[in-house]
Design a protein around this motif. Structure first.
Motif, PDB file in Angstrom:
ATOM      1  N   ASP A  98       0.806  -1.216   0.000  1.00 38.26           N
ATOM      2  CA  ASP A  98       0.000   0.000   0.000  1.00 38.26           C
ATOM      3  C   ASP A  98       0.843   1.271   0.000  1.00 38.26           C
ATOM      4  OD1 ASP A  98      -2.241  -1.621   0.055  1.00 38.26           O
ATOM      5  OD2 ASP A  98      -2.368  -1.584   2.265  1.00 38.26           O
ATOM      6  N   ASP A  99       2.074   1.179   0.540  1.00 41.76           N
ATOM      7  CA  ASP A  99       2.902   2.375   0.613  1.00 41.76           C
ATOM      8  C   ASP A  99       3.664   2.652  -0.675  1.00 41.76           C
ATOM      9  OD1 ASP A  99       4.418   0.112   0.864  1.00 41.76           O
ATOM     10  OD2 ASP A  99       5.730   0.895   2.432  1.00 41.76           O
ATOM     11  N   TRP A 100       3.487   1.831  -1.698  1.00 41.57           N
ATOM     12  CA  TRP A 100       4.154   2.084  -2.976  1.00 41.57           C
ATOM     13  C   TRP A 100       3.480   3.243  -3.693  1.00 41.57           C
ATOM     14  CZ3 TRP A 100       6.045  -2.704  -6.179  1.00 41.57           C
ATOM     15  CH2 TRP A 100       7.023  -3.373  -5.441  1.00 41.57           C
ATOM     16  N   PRO A 101       4.254   4.087  -4.379  1.00 40.86           N
ATOM     17  CA  PRO A 101       3.645   5.198  -5.138  1.00 40.86           C
ATOM     18  C   PRO A 101       2.914   4.675  -6.375  1.00 40.86           C
ATOM     19  CG  PRO A 101       6.005   5.137  -5.511  1.00 40.86           C
ATOM     20  CD  PRO A 101       5.722   4.118  -4.433  1.00 40.86           C
ATOM     21  N   ALA A 102       2.026   5.503  -6.887  1.00 38.91           N
ATOM     22  CA  ALA A 102       1.259   5.102  -8.073  1.00 38.91           C
ATOM     23  C   ALA A 102       2.131   5.058  -9.321  1.00 38.91           C
ATOM     24  CB  ALA A 102       0.090   6.064  -8.281  1.00 38.91           C
ATOM     25  N   GLU A 103       3.193   5.891  -9.357  1.00 42.74           N
ATOM     26  CA  GLU A 103       4.098   5.931 -10.505  1.00 42.74           C
ATOM     27  C   GLU A 103       5.533   5.895 -10.015  1.00 42.74           C
ATOM     28  OE1 GLU A 103       3.252   9.377 -12.769  1.00 42.74           O
ATOM     29  OE2 GLU A 103       1.235   8.716 -13.401  1.00 42.74           O
ATOM     30  N   PHE A 104       6.389   5.319 -10.842  1.00 45.44           N
ATOM     31  CA  PHE A 104       7.818   5.254 -10.547  1.00 45.44           C
ATOM     32  C   PHE A 104       8.579   6.008 -11.632  1.00 45.44           C
ATOM     33  CE2 PHE A 104       6.175   1.645  -8.219  1.00 45.44           C
ATOM     34  CZ  PHE A 104       6.939   1.641  -7.060  1.00 45.44           C
ATOM     35  N   GLU A 105       9.561   6.759 -11.203  1.00 46.41           N
ATOM     36  CA  GLU A 105      10.403   7.490 -12.145  1.00 46.41           C
ATOM     37  C   GLU A 105      11.534   6.579 -12.607  1.00 46.41           C
ATOM     38  OE1 GLU A 105      13.091  11.597 -12.407  1.00 46.41           O
ATOM     39  OE2 GLU A 105      11.957  11.096 -10.589  1.00 46.41           O
ATOM     40  N   VAL A 106      11.669   6.429 -13.896  1.00 42.43           N
ATOM     41  CA  VAL A 106      12.672   5.555 -14.485  1.00 42.43           C
ATOM     42  C   VAL A 106      13.730   6.411 -15.173  1.00 42.43           C
ATOM     43  CG1 VAL A 106      13.111   3.698 -16.139  1.00 42.43           C
ATOM     44  CG2 VAL A 106      10.965   3.741 -14.841  1.00 42.43           C
ATOM     45  N   ASP A 107      14.982   6.144 -14.844  1.00 45.23           N
ATOM     46  CA  ASP A 107      16.092   6.868 -15.445  1.00 45.23           C
ATOM     47  C   ASP A 107      16.496   6.164 -16.735  1.00 45.23           C
ATOM     48  OD1 ASP A 107      18.218   8.429 -16.057  1.00 45.23           O
ATOM     49  OD2 ASP A 107      19.446   7.884 -14.322  1.00 45.23           O
TER      50      ASP A 107
END
Length: 226
Positions: A8-17
């Protein structure tokens, strides 16, 4: 399982480099290849330190071997022994040692029933311990391969080759800096200095002010390490 939900604590989006981050060794190898071809002794290059064309192929082969060795070392470090395989080996070893007394034939005497099983068990335990150590032979333990000594040897030999090639600007490009104590104690030999680029190291020792840090001195150290 496949139906498991993310925490549940994961963000809705992840930033990918998406940028490229090459390893420093690979970058240095590519830079070395460019410098070799740049200073190749062609008709337009009359510098005394230029590289003859017949040596370029051998140098490319050496660079390829160095990259292969680096990738092999990285594979050894990053690919540990599978845990199920290690557990299976230890389970079979324990099963063998626990079941050995039930197959003792008293008619064979004490030597065959005590000494031989003890030697076999000790040998199997020793092989298991050696396999554990060989899983990653690189590190700072007493029985690990000393990479710091090899790096220091390479630095000394590189400076000695520059001196023998007649490059008078060696002291203008490179210098020696004192190795921190916590790094020196990790080597089997006490390392006092390491090679650094003078432009990026303002705290370098000046060979003119400290004769013991001259290129000739470290050339002698390189011959001692070989």
């Amino acid at each position: 399982g496949l139906d498991a939900e993310p925490p549940d604590d994961w963000p809705a989006e992840f930033e990918v480099d998406m940028n490229s981050h090459p390893r420093p060794v690979i970058t240095l190898c590519q830079l070395t290849r460019q410098l070799i071809f740049l200073h190749m002794n062609g008709p337009e290059n009359t510098q005394p330190w230029g590289i003859k064309e017949r040596f370029v192929t051998e140098l490319m082969v050496l660079l390829a071997r160095m990259e292969h060795a680096y990738e092999s070392i990285n594979q050894i470090i990053s690919c540990p022994l599978p845990l199920p395989y290690a557990n299976l080996c230890k389970l079979l070893l324990v099963t063998f040692m626990l079941s050995m007394p039930f197959f003792v034939d008293y008619r064979l005497g004490w030597f065959a029933n005590t000494f031989i099983p003890a030697v076999v068990s000790l040998a199997l335990l020793g092989i298991d311990a050696i396999a554990t150590e060989l899983e990653n032979p690189f590190g700072v333990d007493a029985n690990d391969l000393d990479l710091l000594e090899r790096i220091h040897q390479l630095e000394c030999e590189a400076v000695e080759l520059l001196r023998l090639s007649g490059l008078a600007e060696t002291d203008d490009f490179f210098c020696w800096r004192a190795v921190p104590e916590w790094v020196s104690v990790r080597s089997c030999r006490y390392l006092r200095y390491y090679l650094a680029a003078r432009e990026l190291s303002p705290g370098c020792c000046d060979p003119a002010e400290e004769p013991e840090l001259s290129v000739e001195t470290f050339g002698t150290l390189a011959r001692q390490f070989t």
